[in-house]
Design a protein around this motif. Structure first.
Motif, mmCIF file in Angstrom:
data_model
loop_
_atom_site.group_PDB
_atom_site.id
_atom_site.type_symbol
_atom_site.label_atom_id
_atom_site.label_comp_id
_atom_site.label_asym_id
_atom_site.label_seq_id
_atom_site.Cartn_x
_atom_site.Cartn_y
_atom_site.Cartn_z
ATOM 1 N N ALA A 335 0.858 -1.184 0.000
ATOM 2 C CA ALA A 335 0.000 0.000 0.000
ATOM 3 C C ALA A 335 0.891 1.230 0.000
ATOM 4 O O ALA A 335 1.715 1.406 0.902
ATOM 5 C CB ALA A 335 -0.910 0.007 1.217
ATOM 6 N N VAL A 336 0.748 2.065 -1.014
ATOM 7 C CA VAL A 336 1.573 3.262 -1.166
ATOM 8 C C VAL A 336 0.676 4.489 -1.021
ATOM 9 O O VAL A 336 -0.365 4.594 -1.688
ATOM 10 C CB VAL A 336 2.280 3.282 -2.530
ATOM 11 C CG1 VAL A 336 3.038 4.591 -2.733
ATOM 12 C CG2 VAL A 336 3.230 2.094 -2.654
ATOM 13 N N VAL A 337 1.073 5.401 -0.160
ATOM 14 C CA VAL A 337 0.340 6.647 0.042
ATOM 15 C C VAL A 337 1.224 7.812 -0.345
ATOM 16 O O VAL A 337 2.385 7.908 0.072
ATOM 17 C CB VAL A 337 -0.113 6.792 1.513
ATOM 18 C CG1 VAL A 337 -0.653 8.204 1.775
ATOM 19 C CG2 VAL A 337 -1.171 5.754 1.852
ATOM 20 N N LEU A 338 0.677 8.702 -1.172
ATOM 21 C CA LEU A 338 1.311 9.967 -1.523
ATOM 22 C C LEU A 338 0.569 11.049 -0.743
ATOM 23 O O LEU A 338 -0.630 11.253 -0.953
ATOM 24 C CB LEU A 338 1.212 10.214 -3.028
ATOM 25 C CG LEU A 338 1.641 9.047 -3.941
ATOM 26 C CD1 LEU A 338 1.439 9.418 -5.411
ATOM 27 C CD2 LEU A 338 3.082 8.643 -3.672
ATOM 28 N N PHE A 339 1.260 11.737 0.155
ATOM 29 C CA PHE A 339 0.620 12.681 1.082
ATOM 30 C C PHE A 339 1.244 14.062 0.922
ATOM 31 O O PHE A 339 2.461 14.222 1.029
ATOM 32 C CB PHE A 339 0.777 12.176 2.515
ATOM 33 C CG PHE A 339 0.423 13.174 3.580
ATOM 34 C CD1 PHE A 339 -0.680 14.013 3.468
ATOM 35 C CD2 PHE A 339 1.190 13.270 4.741
ATOM 36 C CE1 PHE A 339 -1.003 14.925 4.456
ATOM 37 C CE2 PHE A 339 0.875 14.175 5.748
ATOM 38 C CZ PHE A 339 -0.225 15.013 5.598
ATOM 39 N N ASN A 340 0.392 15.046 0.672
ATOM 40 C CA ASN A 340 0.816 16.432 0.489
ATOM 41 C C ASN A 340 0.329 17.257 1.671
ATOM 42 O O ASN A 340 -0.850 17.587 1.760
ATOM 43 C CB ASN A 340 0.231 16.966 -0.827
ATOM 44 C CG ASN A 340 0.550 18.425 -1.069
ATOM 45 O OD1 ASN A 340 1.384 19.014 -0.390
ATOM 46 N ND2 ASN A 340 -0.124 19.019 -2.036
ATOM 47 N N GLU A 341 1.229 17.591 2.593
ATOM 48 C CA GLU A 341 0.823 18.363 3.760
ATOM 49 C C GLU A 341 0.679 19.856 3.457
ATOM 50 O O GLU A 341 0.158 20.621 4.269
ATOM 51 C CB GLU A 341 1.801 18.176 4.917
ATOM 52 C CG GLU A 341 3.150 18.835 4.730
ATOM 53 C CD GLU A 341 3.999 18.783 5.992
ATOM 54 O OE1 GLU A 341 4.243 19.864 6.561
ATOM 55 O OE2 GLU A 341 4.427 17.682 6.397
ATOM 56 N N ASN A 342 1.141 20.294 2.296
ATOM 57 C CA ASN A 342 1.084 21.707 1.931
ATOM 58 C C ASN A 342 -0.316 22.095 1.479
ATOM 59 O O ASN A 342 -1.168 21.249 1.169
ATOM 60 C CB ASN A 342 2.095 21.998 0.825
ATOM 61 C CG ASN A 342 3.500 21.597 1.229
ATOM 62 O OD1 ASN A 342 3.957 21.921 2.316
ATOM 63 N ND2 ASN A 342 4.187 20.862 0.355
#
Length: 536
Positions: A335-342
């Motif tokens: 399971a791959v998550v791409l997370f953008n906190e900006n």
């Protein structure tokens, strides 16, 4: 006073800082804590359920608990894996009885905790309760310090299945001494009770929690804001090496449905699932919107959280607020998550090899929110909304949603994209309606970007080639026009190639905009649940 509310000590902050460089290496081992987990067969996957505190504070009642149990069954949450209905602080009277027993407040719980537990059990669910490892709870009710055996025996006699054990008014007694005392008391009852250490992440609890309880809080309390969620994520993600079957890092209850944006709610649920965290809903489920329930009941994302391998996801890259997490799954998928906190959208890119998959000619990417399937030679990349996530299940092989036929369900309504009245006349409006499996709801994405219906003879069409917000979406014979080409985006939106606008359920973020027959149009993309779609 908020339950579990206490500032993290300076000592704990220093420990976290010193451990930061070591924890990634520990995380590679995966499930290190499970080697010392309680050998009682409980919490082999992270607990799932509900707790009243975030939404109700001290206003817990028997009626609330029972209505919530009813809702968990009716909404599909029970079938999705949610098991525990947990009572938090303020359930008892302010004094013990003459024999030293805790007394359920008769005004709040006229049938007692036993009667409430019996009701919950009849629903096929389990009951949780709250106490504190101190002389008083955080709200000032009698604590269990010095009464562990008596209280544990009462919990067992009442039919309690889960104990959340807080840390207020602890009189300076060492952490492990207090928490081990209740562990031993629970064990002595002979009843299987999941034991949650609400110890605020003090005393590096993750280093000893697995031998004491089944889950342990790693931080202070969460609140319903992106900043709070982000802070807790940053602390919890570093502790992967300590979690595993039977013992889990707990970044606190979910705030999904309590006031963050739909994108932020989905991010929290995604990150908690990727981190193999307990999924404890903290909202009023009785009034939860279809959008909120679409997050809580996504079985593909839940399956990542509940994966039997029991590995917590780790950051494989993190720079400039852009994060990539990978969680190995039983059977070899990741399971791959791409997370953008900006705040602004950004493209995040990684590779299958970086995520830990073996070398292969191609990989299958299954988007766990939109359910779109794509293939890649190794690159995993998506434009991710501000404060958003994209979540893939990556496996060796190939596949594509192109040429396959599906209904398209909207998150704000749980209803399907529908040709009004099942008509085939060119110009017929497109709306949403209860998913019924009809040909008028069977859409086929094509390689050229069309969404065909009725066996491929007609297309989803932006009316009259218009590109302004409010343009109606209609049925029209397929003609190859740019106004009939659509992008199924990784974030779950469907955007018009010609206009760049999003497929939008008109007024769909209000109850009135979610009814059968609500028209679909083009609108500026805004992250709303009424612009989120998934292949069914």
């Amino acid at each position: 006073m908020h339950v579990c509310a206490r500032p993290r000590s300076l000592r704990t902050g220093v420990v976290l800082t010193l451990l930061a460089a070591l924890l990634p290496a520990l995380a590679v081992l995966g499930g290190a804590g499970s080697a010392h987990a309680l050998d009682d067969g409980l919490a082999r996957t992270p607990p799932m359920g509900w707790n009243d505190w975030n939404a109700f504070g001290c206003s817990v009642t028997e009626r609330l608990v029972e209505q919530t149990a009813d809702t968990m069954v009716a909404s599909g949450m029970k079938d999705a894996g949610y098991t525990y209905v947990n009572i938090d602080d303020c359930w008892m009277t302010h004094s013990r009885d003459a024999a030293g027993h805790l007394v359920p407040d008769p005004a709040k719980f006229p049938d007692g905790i036993k009667g409430t537990a019996d009701y919950v059990h009849r629903k096929g669910l389990k009951l949780g309760i709250y106490e504190s490892a101190g002389t008083a709870t955080c709200a000032g009710y009698p604590g269990s310090l010095g009464h562990e055996r008596q209280d544990a025996a009462d919990f067992a006699a009442w039919g309690v299945d889960y104990l959340k054990y807080d840390n207020c008014n602890n009189q300076g007694v060492p952490y492990q001494q207090r928490y081990d005392a209740m562990r031993d008391a629970l064990k002595a009852t002979g009843r299987p009770i999941v034991y949650s250490l609400c110890e605020w992440g003090e005393d590096s609890v993750w280093t000893w929690g697995a031998a004491t309880g089944h889950l342990w809080r790693t931080t202070g309390d969460i609140s319903a804001s992106f900043g709070s969620m982000l802070s807790i994520y940053r602390s919890n993600v570093r502790l992967a090496g300590y979690a595993g079957p039977g013992g889990w890092n707990d970044p606190d209850m979910l705030e999904v449905g309590n006031g963050m944006s739909f994108t932020e709610d989905r991010t929290e649920f995604t990150l908690w699932a990727e981190m193999a965290a307990p999924l404890i809903a903290g909202t009023d489920l009785r009034t939860a919107t279809p959008a909120t329930l679409s997050l809580y009941t996504n079985r593909d994302v839940i399956a990542v959280d509940q994966d039997p391998l029991g590995r917590q996801g780790t950051e494989v890259s993190s720079s400039g607020g852009l994060h990539v997490l990978a969680k190995p799954l039983a059977g070899g998928d990741v399971a791959v998550v791409l997370f953008n906190e900006n705040a602004a959208p950004a493209t995040i890119t990684t590779s299958a090899s970086t995520a830990g998959l073996p070398a292969a000619p191609s990989y299958r990417l299954t988007n766990l929110w939109s359910h779109q399937v794509t293939s890649t030679g190794g690159t995993v990349s998506a434009q991710v909304p501000g404060h958003g996530t994209v979540m893939y299940r990556v496996s060796v092989g190939g596949g594509s949603s192109v040429g396959t036929t599906h209904p398209l369900a909207g998150a704000s309504s749980a209803r399907c994209l529908d040709v009004a009245g099942g008509a085939t006349t060119p110009g017929t409006p497109v709306d949403i309606r209860d998913c019924d499996g009809g040909a008028w709801q069977a859409w086929t994405p094509t390689a050229s970007g069309e969404l065909r219906v009725y066996g491929g003879t007609q297309c989803l069409d932006a009316y009259d080639n218009r590109t302004s917000p409010g343009t109606p979406v209609k049925l029209w014979p397929c003609n190859g026009g740019a106004n009939q080409r659509w992008n199924l985006d990784p974030d779950g939106t469907v955007t018009g190639v010609q206009s760049g606008l999003c497929l939008d359920v008109t007024g769909g973020n209000t109850p009135a905009g979610n009814v059968n027959g609500t028209r679909v149009e083009l609108w500026d993309c805004n992250g709303g649940a009424n612009q989120q779609w998934r292949l069914v």
